[in-house]
Design a protein around this motif. Structure first.
Motif, mmCIF file in Angstrom:
data_model
loop_
_atom_site.group_PDB
_atom_site.id
_atom_site.type_symbol
_atom_site.label_atom_id
_atom_site.label_comp_id
_atom_site.label_asym_id
_atom_site.label_seq_id
_atom_site.Cartn_x
_atom_site.Cartn_y
_atom_site.Cartn_z
ATOM 1 N N SER A 2 0.812 -0.991 0.000
ATOM 2 C CA SER A 2 0.000 0.000 0.000
ATOM 3 C C SER A 2 0.891 1.087 0.000
ATOM 4 N N HIS A 5 3.669 4.589 1.785
ATOM 5 C CA HIS A 5 3.754 4.197 2.163
ATOM 6 C C HIS A 5 4.072 4.968 3.122
ATOM 7 N N GLU A 21 -0.772 -2.225 -3.570
ATOM 8 C CA GLU A 21 -1.361 -1.260 -4.487
ATOM 9 C C GLU A 21 -1.199 -1.705 -5.938
ATOM 10 N N ASP A 22 -0.176 -2.487 -6.222
ATOM 11 C CA ASP A 22 0.044 -2.978 -7.577
ATOM 12 C C ASP A 22 -0.897 -4.125 -7.927
ATOM 13 N N LEU A 52 -3.992 6.605 -4.766
ATOM 14 C CA LEU A 52 -2.600 6.281 -5.017
ATOM 15 C C LEU A 52 -1.804 7.547 -5.315
ATOM 16 N N GLY A 56 -0.939 2.505 -10.311
ATOM 17 C CA GLY A 56 -0.608 1.124 -10.014
ATOM 18 C C GLY A 56 -0.445 0.340 -11.307
ATOM 19 N N ASN A 61 -6.101 0.831 -11.758
ATOM 20 C CA ASN A 61 -5.503 1.703 -10.728
ATOM 21 C C ASN A 61 -4.702 2.835 -11.366
ATOM 22 N N CYS A 64 -4.768 8.652 -9.963
ATOM 23 C CA CYS A 64 -3.836 8.825 -8.840
ATOM 24 C C CYS A 64 -3.522 10.301 -8.661
ATOM 25 N N ARG A 81 6.402 9.099 -1.861
ATOM 26 C CA ARG A 81 4.996 8.704 -1.964
ATOM 27 C C ARG A 81 4.380 8.494 -0.589
ATOM 28 N N ASP A 83 1.133 6.021 0.994
ATOM 29 C CA ASP A 83 0.286 4.886 0.677
ATOM 30 C C ASP A 83 -1.085 5.330 0.192
ATOM 31 N N TYR A 84 -1.736 4.447 -0.513
ATOM 32 C CA TYR A 84 -3.114 4.641 -0.966
ATOM 33 C C TYR A 84 -4.019 5.091 0.173
#
Length: 239
Positions: A2, A5, A21-22, A52, A56, A61, A64, A81, A83-84
Motif C-alpha cells: 500500500s 507508504h 497497491e500494484d 494512489l 498502479g 488503478n 492517482c 509517496r 500509501d493509498y
C-alpha cells in the motif's frame, strides 16, 4: 506502502517493488487534493486517503495523485509517496533540478516528517524510539515484517498526544527517521498498538474500527532547493 507508504526513501514513503497497491483494485476517492504551497519550481499538496500517489500496475488503478496534479501542472514529478490509504503532505517538484535536490535531501535524511495516527490501546510511555529492522515477508509477499536476521535498519520516534479511555485508543505523533516500507504500521504493531483501519497488519476487529487507515502525514520540513530557505508546512489530520 500500500504507502507511506509511510513511508521515506527518495521515491517513496513506502518504497516497494510489488505492493498491495500494484496487485489489488483500489477505487480512487473523489475527494480532491489540496495545494498547501506553490511556487515556480515545486508544489506541496495534501493527498486525500484512498488515492494512489502514482499509477498502479493494475489497469484499473490509473487514477492517482500525480495524474490529477499533472492536469494543471504538466511537469509535476514524484520524489516520494504516501500509501493509498494514508493522507497528508507530499512534495511534488516541477523541474528536474528540484527533483534531484529534494531526492538528495531525502537520501541525507534532512527532510523532517511527522505523522498523526490513532492506535489501539493505551501507549504506556509518553515518548520513545522504536528501532526494529524491516524485511520483505517472503512467505506473504508483498507484505513486510520485523526481521533481525535480514531486515534493514528502521527507526521511528513516537510521542503520545492523548488517550481516550472510552474507546481505549491513543493519538500519537510518529516521526520516521528512516523510510522503510510499512515502517509506521509495523513499528506500532510491534509496540502492541496497531493503527486503526490497517487492513494489512491489524487484527480484523482493529481494522474494522475505521473505514480508512488512521494515519496522516501532518507536517513536512525541508530546504528550498533554489534559495536554501527552510520551508515547513502542516495540515491537520482529518480525524
Amino acid at each position: 506502502m500500500s504507502a507511506s507508504h509511510e513511508n521515506d526513501s527518495p521515491v517513496n514513503d513506502s518504497t516497494v517493488n510489488d505492493s498491495p497497491e500494484d496487485l489489488t483494485i483500489l477505487p480512487a476517492t473523489t475527494e480532491p487534493y489540496h495545494i498547501a504551497y506553490e511556487d515556480d519550481v515545486l508544489l506541496v499538496v495534501n493527498k486525500p486517503a484512498h488515492l494512489l500517489t502514482v499509477p498502479g500496475r493494475h489497469p484499473q488503478n490509473q487514477d492517482c495523485l500525480i495524474r490529477r496534479v499533472q492536469r494543471e501542472f504538466y511537469n509535476a514529478e514524484v520524489v516520494h509517496r504516501l500509501d493509498y490509504d494514508t493522507s497528508g503532505l507530499v512534495i511534488l517538484p516541477l523541474t528536474k533540478r528540484v527533483l534531484s535536490d529534494i531526492s538528495k535531501q531525502f537520501q541525507a535524511r534532512t527532510v523532517q516528517k511527522h505523522y498523526i495516527a490513532i492506535v489501539a490501546g493505551k501507549v504506556a510511555k509518553a515518548r520513545g524510539t522504536i528501532e526494529l529492522p524491516i524485511a520483505a515477508d517472503e512467505a506473504n509477499r508483498p507484505l513486510y515484517k520485523i526481521c533481525h536476521a535480514t531486515g534493514k535498519p528502521a527507526v521511528t520516534r513516537y510521542q503520545l498526544l492523548s488517550y481516550d479511555s472510552a474507546t481505549h485508543q491513543s493519538r500519537v505523533q510518529l516521526e520516521p527517521i528512516t523510510g522503510r516500507s510499512h515502517q509506521l504500521r509495523l513499528h506500532m504493531l510491534a509496540l502492541g498498538h496497531a493503527i486503526l483501519g490497517d487492513t494489512l497488519y491489524a487484527t480484523a476487529d482493529i481494522a474494522a474500527k475505521s473505514s480508512r487507515l488512521m494515519l496522516h502525514a501532518q507536517y513536512i520540513r525541508f530546504n528550498h532547493p533554489l534559495n536554501g530557505e527552510v520551508l515547513a508546512f502542516s495540515e491537520p489530520a482529518p480525524f
